[in-house]
Design a protein around this motif. Structure first.
Motif, PDB file in Angstrom:
ATOM      1  N   MET A  56    -148.321 -84.507  24.247  1.00 39.50           N
ATOM      2  CA  MET A  56    -147.658 -84.621  22.952  1.00 39.50           C
ATOM      3  C   MET A  56    -146.205 -84.145  23.010  1.00 39.50           C
ATOM      4  N   MET A  57    -145.880 -83.365  24.023  1.00 44.88           N
ATOM      5  CA  MET A  57    -144.522 -82.824  24.154  1.00 44.88           C
ATOM      6  C   MET A  57    -143.647 -83.648  25.093  1.00 44.88           C
ATOM      7  N   ALA A  58    -144.239 -84.594  25.786  1.00 44.47           N
ATOM      8  CA  ALA A  58    -143.556 -85.250  26.902  1.00 44.47           C
ATOM      9  C   ALA A  58    -142.586 -86.332  26.418  1.00 44.47           C
ATOM     10  N   LEU A  59    -141.335 -85.920  26.211  1.00 43.42           N
ATOM     11  CA  LEU A  59    -140.263 -86.874  25.939  1.00 43.42           C
ATOM     12  C   LEU A  59    -139.427 -87.097  27.191  1.00 43.42           C
ATOM     13  N   ASN A  60    -140.008 -86.797  28.356  1.00 44.74           N
ATOM     14  CA  ASN A  60    -139.257 -86.829  29.604  1.00 44.74           C
ATOM     15  C   ASN A  60    -138.554 -88.158  29.838  1.00 44.74           C
ATOM     16  N   SER A  61    -139.239 -89.260  29.587  1.00 44.13           N
ATOM     17  CA  SER A  61    -138.656 -90.570  29.867  1.00 44.13           C
ATOM     18  C   SER A  61    -137.413 -90.799  29.027  1.00 44.13           C
ATOM     19  N   GLY A  62    -137.479 -90.437  27.745  1.00 41.94           N
ATOM     20  CA  GLY A  62    -136.313 -90.572  26.886  1.00 41.94           C
ATOM     21  C   GLY A  62    -135.197 -89.631  27.289  1.00 41.94           C
ATOM     22  N   TYR A  86    -138.312 -79.500  19.663  1.00 39.64           N
ATOM     23  CA  TYR A  86    -139.451 -80.377  19.368  1.00 39.64           C
ATOM     24  C   TYR A  86    -140.711 -79.839  20.039  1.00 39.64           C
ATOM     25  N   GLN A  87    -140.579 -79.419  21.298  1.00 41.99           N
ATOM     26  CA  GLN A  87    -141.731 -78.866  22.009  1.00 41.99           C
ATOM     27  C   GLN A  87    -142.256 -77.596  21.343  1.00 41.99           C
ATOM     28  N   ILE A  88    -141.352 -76.721  20.903  1.00 40.90           N
ATOM     29  CA  ILE A  88    -141.766 -75.488  20.244  1.00 40.90           C
ATOM     30  C   ILE A  88    -142.563 -75.816  18.975  1.00 40.90           C
ATOM     31  N   THR A  89    -142.099 -76.790  18.212  1.00 40.63           N
ATOM     32  CA  THR A  89    -142.792 -77.184  16.978  1.00 40.63           C
ATOM     33  C   THR A  89    -144.183 -77.717  17.269  1.00 40.63           C
ATOM     34  N   ILE A  90    -144.287 -78.568  18.278  1.00 42.87           N
ATOM     35  CA  ILE A  90    -145.588 -79.139  18.646  1.00 42.87           C
ATOM     36  C   ILE A  90    -146.519 -78.045  19.162  1.00 42.87           C
ATOM     37  N   ALA A  91    -145.993 -77.089  19.914  1.00 39.45           N
ATOM     38  CA  ALA A  91    -146.828 -75.999  20.434  1.00 39.45           C
ATOM     39  C   ALA A  91    -147.408 -75.163  19.307  1.00 39.45           C
ATOM     40  N   LEU A  92    -146.618 -74.899  18.292  1.00 39.36           N
ATOM     41  CA  LEU A  92    -147.124 -74.147  17.131  1.00 39.36           C
ATOM     42  C   LEU A  92    -148.243 -74.930  16.436  1.00 39.36           C
ATOM     43  N   PHE A  93    -148.073 -76.223  16.328  1.00 37.50           N
ATOM     44  CA  PHE A  93    -149.108 -77.061  15.700  1.00 37.50           C
ATOM     45  C   PHE A  93    -150.392 -77.052  16.534  1.00 37.50           C
ATOM     46  N   ILE A  94    -150.259 -77.206  17.856  1.00 33.61           N
ATOM     47  CA  ILE A  94    -151.439 -77.212  18.734  1.00 33.61           C
ATOM     48  C   ILE A  94    -152.178 -75.881  18.652  1.00 33.61           C
ATOM     49  N   ALA A  96    -152.261 -73.751  16.206  1.00 29.81           N
ATOM     50  CA  ALA A  96    -152.940 -73.638  14.911  1.00 29.81           C
ATOM     51  C   ALA A  96    -154.221 -74.468  14.896  1.00 29.81           C
ATOM     52  N   MET A  97    -154.171 -75.698  15.426  1.00 30.48           N
ATOM     53  CA  MET A  97    -155.340 -76.572  15.433  1.00 30.48           C
ATOM     54  C   MET A  97    -156.450 -76.018  16.339  1.00 30.48           C
ATOM     55  N   LEU A  98    -156.063 -75.502  17.496  1.00 28.44           N
ATOM     56  CA  LEU A  98    -157.077 -74.931  18.393  1.00 28.44           C
ATOM     57  C   LEU A  98    -157.723 -73.694  17.781  1.00 28.44           C
ATOM     58  N   PHE A  99    -156.929 -72.907  17.072  1.00 29.93           N
ATOM     59  CA  PHE A  99    -157.479 -71.714  16.434  1.00 29.93           C
ATOM     60  C   PHE A  99    -158.452 -72.103  15.313  1.00 29.93           C
ATOM     61  N   LEU A 100    -158.074 -73.087  14.506  1.00 29.26           N
ATOM     62  CA  LEU A 100    -158.896 -73.471  13.357  1.00 29.26           C
ATOM     63  C   LEU A 100    -160.154 -74.219  13.777  1.00 29.26           C
ATOM     64  N   PHE A 101    -160.062 -75.039  14.833  1.00 26.63           N
ATOM     65  CA  PHE A 101    -161.179 -75.910  15.215  1.00 26.63           C
ATOM     66  C   PHE A 101    -161.759 -75.537  16.580  1.00 26.63           C
ATOM     67  N   ARG A 102    -161.620 -74.273  16.958  1.00 30.08           N
ATOM     68  CA  ARG A 102    -162.106 -73.840  18.272  1.00 30.08           C
ATOM     69  C   ARG A 102    -163.610 -74.024  18.414  1.00 30.08           C
ATOM     70  N   VAL A 128    -151.764 -70.590  23.363  1.00 28.98           N
ATOM     71  CA  VAL A 128    -150.719 -69.596  23.647  1.00 28.98           C
ATOM     72  C   VAL A 128    -149.959 -69.968  24.922  1.00 28.98           C
ATOM     73  N   GLN A 129    -150.653 -70.534  25.889  1.00 23.88           N
ATOM     74  CA  GLN A 129    -150.062 -70.834  27.190  1.00 23.88           C
ATOM     75  C   GLN A 129    -148.913 -71.842  27.092  1.00 23.88           C
ATOM     76  N   PHE A 130    -148.874 -72.621  26.022  1.00 27.74           N
ATOM     77  CA  PHE A 130    -147.828 -73.634  25.902  1.00 27.74           C
ATOM     78  C   PHE A 130    -146.432 -73.023  25.777  1.00 27.74           C
ATOM     79  N   PHE A 131    -146.320 -71.819  25.251  1.00 26.89           N
ATOM     80  CA  PHE A 131    -144.987 -71.270  24.993  1.00 26.89           C
ATOM     81  C   PHE A 131    -144.225 -70.935  26.270  1.00 26.89           C
ATOM     82  N   PRO A 132    -144.810 -70.211  27.241  1.00 28.51           N
ATOM     83  CA  PRO A 132    -144.076 -70.063  28.513  1.00 28.51           C
ATOM     84  C   PRO A 132    -143.975 -71.379  29.276  1.00 28.51           C
TER      85      PRO A 132
END
Length: 485
Positions: A56-62, A86-94, A96-102, A128-132
């Motif tokens: 979801m974070m991979a804008l590498n090609s662009g 953009y990556q930071i925003t997506i990481a926060l969303f991921i 939250a979703m993993l915490f709520l639907f674990r 949490v691992q997405f941030f580093p």
């Protein structure tokens, strides 16, 4: 040949890092195995979950495309800063979703009477691992785009080394389980991110964020979200399907080990992927670009098949070193998964012609088609025919992808690759794999001579054919690669 030499040089640097990082990962397999097959299977599936969410974070090609389009550093900073936030925003969303639907997500794994809490906690830590990870992956792509492979190598090696150190020490001395292992991975990535924090100065200033630039990156890259997800499905969904449908859940561990053992081909594919993007973009306007790219393609296929043969020949030794005799039946599926990986490498090179002309949607069509076919084959036939179906589904999926991309590429892009040599080499390897299945019962009785002897003969044959097709000898090839500019 000078351009091919430059490509090989960068590829080898990327390869050095990838080889050692994968070797470190493989060194952990015996430790994971000792935790139990269910823990080992869940760890591999957790890593797969992290990978698919990272798409979801991979804008590498662009990022790569527009970085080369704009020559002023001001615009290049806008590109990386917009991608970073953009990556930071997506990481926060991921997270939250993993915490709520674990709870519901944990049910997709191998659940026992005692491990549900561990799975749920590990899923939250994956978030949490997405941030580093974001800092490290952004730095890696910054160095790739500047063609500084040694810096990429340092990040990759350090991540692997710290992970090995923390996980090995934790399992050996502190009885680490699933949760602690994921936490150790977070610690390793955090340390590496802090070591390269100076490089983040290019993109961390939020004032350089541009919504308009982000829109351009998304418009170029959005097909790759789906492409990456379906690519993951082809190689990883079989384990989740197996966890649900296979009568013997230990077979999921065999699939997991087969994926781990095929890492050498994944290493080669990563080497080529990391080097070929900047390489192709930098030579695309030159007169002899087609010739250079044909040489790269032929060398990539030849190298992939060479690694496949080496993997098969040494697979019994790897199984005994990394696991034990109870995993020996992985030989039934390993050659198939290895062949599928090489076909995937070929399909990915066909895809480059679409990216160069901003027609990425066709790559999406091919990948979705392959992913759906793979899912149907696994779901329909795995319960009755066992885990070997996973290898067959991967081969079929990648063949469909490759055919689609090649045929459409010849019509609507400037794809002018000659496949004669690749098809000859693939035919020889396919015949060898058929031979392996004819002698499979003998091999499983630990008589490895036919398998090893056949592999050596096939290896000699494909080396001779490749060198003759390129009008090369081993001496001239080594002189060309090692000769100083």
């Amino acid at each position: 040949m000078s351009k091919l030499k430059a490509f090989i040089g960068e590829t080898l640097v990327y390869g050095f890092a990838n080889v050692f990082s994968r070797v470190f990962a493989m060194l952990l397999i015996p430790l994971y195995k000792d935790l139990g097959k269910d823990v080992y299977s869940n760890l591999v599936m957790l890593q797969s979950t992290f990978s698919v969410l990272a798409f979801m974070m991979a804008l590498n090609s662009g990022v790569f495309y527009y970085y080369y389009e704009y020559e002023k550093m001001r615009y290049r900073k806008l590109i990386f800063t917009s991608w970073f936030y953009y990556q930071i925003t997506i990481a926060l969303f991921i997270f939250a979703m993993l915490f709520l639907f674990r709870g519901p997500v944990a049910e997709l794994f191998i659940v026992t009477d005692t491990n549900l809490w561990e799975l749920e906690t590990a899923l939250v830590l994956i978030g949490v691992q997405f941030f580093p990870y974001i800092f490290n992956i952004t730095n890696i792509n910054l160095f790739r785009i500047d063609r500084k492979p040694r810096l990429v190598m340092y990040i990759t090696l350090l991540e692997a080394a710290f992970t090995l150190l923390f996980v090995w020490g934790g399992i050996t001395f502190y009885d680490f389980g699933l949760v602690e292992i994921v936490a150790a991975q977070i610690a390793a990535r955090t340390i590496v991110a802090s070591l390269f924090m100076k490089s983040a100065g290019l993109y961390i200033k939020i004032l350089n964020f541009s919504a308009k630039m982000l829109q351009r990156l998304l418009a170029f890259s959005w097909p790759f979200f789906i492409i990456s997800a379906f690519s993951w499905a082809i190689i990883s969904l079989d384990k989740f399907i197996g966890a649900d449908l296979l009568p013997n859940k230990d077979d999921v561990a065999l699939l997991a080990l087969a994926m781990q053992l095929s890492l050498p081909i994944a290493v080669l594919a990563d080497m080529i992927r990391m080097a070929i993007g900047p390489f192709v973009m930098s030579i695309r306007k030159e007169e002899d670009a087609d010739k250079s790219y044909q040489q790269v393609f032929d060398l990539s296929v030849f190298s992939g098949l060479g690694v496949l043969l080496a993997l098969i020949v040494f697979s019994p030794l790897l199984i005994y070193v990394l696991a034990d005799h109870t995993f020996l039946e992985v030989l039934k599926v390993l050659p198939l998964i290895a062949l599928a990986s090489v076909i995937s490498l070929i399909a990915n090179q066909f895809a480059i012609s679409f990216s160069l002309q901003k027609k990425n949607v066709y790559i999406l069509y091919a990948t979705v088609l392959g992913g759906i076919i793979g899912f149907v084959i696994n779901y329909a036939f795995m319960p009755g025919h066992g885990f070997i179906v996973a290898g067959i589904s991967q081969i079929v999926s990648y063949i469909i992808m490759a055919i689609f991309l090649f045929v459409i590429g010849k019509r609507i892009t400037e794809l002018r690759l000659n496949l004669k040599l690749s098809l000859i080499l693939l035919s020889i390897i396919t015949a060898y794999i058929v031979f392996l299945f004819l002698i499979m019962e003998t091999t499983l009785q630990e008589n490895y001579l036919p398998m090893i002897g056949g592999g050596i003969l096939v290896g000699i044959a494909i080396i001779f054919i490749y060198l003759k097709s390129q009008n090369l000898t081993i001496k001239s090839l080594l002189n060309s690669v090692l000769k100083r500019k």
